[in-house]
Design a protein around this motif. Structure first.
Motif, PDB file in Angstrom:
ATOM      1  N   GLN A  49       0.859  -0.993  -0.069  1.00 15.86           N
ATOM      2  CA  GLN A  49       0.009   0.086  -0.008  1.00 15.86           C
ATOM      3  C   GLN A  49       0.661   1.175   0.067  1.00 15.86           C
ATOM      4  N   ASN A  50       0.809   2.090  -1.043  1.00 20.26           N
ATOM      5  CA  ASN A  50       1.625   3.313  -1.370  1.00 20.26           C
ATOM      6  C   ASN A  50       0.475   4.293  -1.024  1.00 20.26           C
ATOM      7  N   SER A  59       0.123   5.539   6.018  1.00 19.51           N
ATOM      8  CA  SER A  59       1.246   5.698   5.408  1.00 19.51           C
ATOM      9  C   SER A  59       1.747   4.673   4.591  1.00 19.51           C
ATOM     10  N   THR A  60       2.654   4.604   3.773  1.00 18.52           N
ATOM     11  CA  THR A  60       3.122   3.527   2.998  1.00 18.52           C
ATOM     12  C   THR A  60       3.530   2.318   3.743  1.00 18.52           C
ATOM     13  N   ARG A  61       3.314   1.072   3.433  1.00 22.39           N
ATOM     14  CA  ARG A  61       3.407  -0.012   4.370  1.00 22.39           C
ATOM     15  C   ARG A  61       2.983  -1.249   3.455  1.00 22.39           C
ATOM     16  N   SER A  62       3.652  -2.510   4.005  1.00 18.22           N
ATOM     17  CA  SER A  62       3.226  -3.739   3.561  1.00 18.22           C
ATOM     18  C   SER A  62       2.584  -4.314   4.709  1.00 18.22           C
ATOM     19  N   THR A  63       1.577  -5.197   4.424  1.00 17.91           N
ATOM     20  CA  THR A  63       0.828  -5.871   5.390  1.00 17.91           C
ATOM     21  C   THR A  63       0.718  -7.333   5.160  1.00 17.91           C
ATOM     22  N   LEU A  64       0.957  -8.316   5.958  1.00 15.83           N
ATOM     23  CA  LEU A  64       0.634  -9.767   6.212  1.00 15.83           C
ATOM     24  C   LEU A  64      -0.634 -10.155   6.921  1.00 15.83           C
ATOM     25  N   ARG A  65      -1.561 -10.700   6.141  1.00 11.75           N
ATOM     26  CA  ARG A  65      -2.762 -10.794   6.573  1.00 11.75           C
ATOM     27  C   ARG A  65      -3.048 -12.286   6.632  1.00 11.75           C
ATOM     28  N   ASP A  87      10.418   5.285   5.798  1.00 12.46           N
ATOM     29  CA  ASP A  87      10.191   6.527   5.002  1.00 12.46           C
ATOM     30  C   ASP A  87       8.676   6.612   4.595  1.00 12.46           C
ATOM     31  N   THR A  88       7.629   7.140   5.377  1.00 15.11           N
ATOM     32  CA  THR A  88       6.334   7.190   5.459  1.00 15.11           C
ATOM     33  C   THR A  88       5.764   8.028   4.314  1.00 15.11           C
ATOM     34  N   ARG A  89       6.620   8.650   3.515  1.00 16.66           N
ATOM     35  CA  ARG A  89       6.165   9.166   2.104  1.00 16.66           C
ATOM     36  C   ARG A  89       5.472   8.312   1.100  1.00 16.66           C
TER      37      ARG A  89
END
Length: 266
Positions: A49-50, A59-65, A87-89
């Protein structure tokens, strides 16, 4: 962008259209969030997710579900482990992740209330972010009600399409945690229209208004357009793009977002 006087009128019309729908043959949620058919009681998803609004919450991140779909009483158990980029941009930095606030969720089985299928669930957010600045610093509880209503069907050539309206009402409240961090208290609504093919493809438009009670009821909303398909019997993928409709600075909103989801059912 909507004018300051339009959000309330827009929301009323949208919700009225949702509640006025006549139930027909039931259809599942889109492939990105529907319970997998047996014999697939488990699903693992990776989300990238950007997000353009460099805040701790969005914020920009990856998620494991990881999701489990029990056979009775509970319809879903979910664990989300987010890894926000240091880097949250919007561009972020995929290979420099940090641990975010872990979320747990449990859904009850749907019940019929005056002909309307309602599913109740609760979500618990834990302040596990490291560093703490990448999370809320607060424990959060979020009870919710959601529903789905068939909105019709049509056929294009050999493809059969089923339209579904869905709605969500959720209250998010913080408790305990870091006293120096701001409290959280907002109400989130969702209304979506899904066009699903029988082979697992779908297109979904979702409007997400939010009312922040810590800001005296200030409202904001985002719109998201998502499409997905089944890559193989156990694999699925979806791509979503979203943007702000109104109300910058309200929790759970953002300026723009693009999200890629890859899922495996087992």
């Amino acid at each position: 962008m909507l004018s300051p006087h339009q959000p309330r009128r827009f929301l009323v019309v949208l919700l009225a259209a949702l509640w006025a729908s006549t139930p027909a043959a039931a259809d599942d949620e889109p492939a990105s969030s529907a319970a997998p058919a047996q014999p697939y009681p488990w699903r693992f998803q990776f989300k990238r997710q950007n997000t353009d609004r460099g805040t701790a919450d969005e914020s920009t991140r990856s998620t494991l579900r990881l999701e489990y779909f029990p056979a009775a009483h509970l319809s879903l158990l979910r664990l989300d482990v987010p890894f926000p980029d240091a880097d949250t941009r919007y561009s972020g930095k995929l290979l420099d992740p940090r641990l975010g606030d872990i979320k747990l969720r449990a859904d009850l089985e749907a019940v019929d209330v005056f002909g309307l299928p309602l599913t109740a669930y609760a979500e618990l957010t834990l302040p596990t972010a490291d560093p703490a600045s990448l999370g809320s610093g607060k424990y959060q509880i979020a009870p919710a009600l959601r529903t789905r209503l068939p909105a019709g069907a049509y056929r294009i050539d050999d493809s059969k399409h089923a339209l579904t309206l869905a709605g969500l009402l959720q209250q998010v409240v913080s408790f305990e945690g870091d006293e120096s961090r701001k409290d959280i208290n907002y109400t989130k609504l969702e209304a979506s229209l899904n066009d699903g093919w029988g082979d697992g493809r779908f297109v979904k438009l979702t409007i997400k208004p939010v009312f922040d009670w810590e800001q005296d009821g200030k409202s904001g909303a985002t719109a998201e357009l998502e499409g997905g398909l089944r890559l193989a019997p156990a694999w699925e993928a979806a791509l979503m793009a979203g943007g702000l409709l109104w109300g910058s600075g309200v929790p759970n909103t953002y300026r723009r977002r693009i999200q890629l989801t890859l899922g495996y059912r087992f």
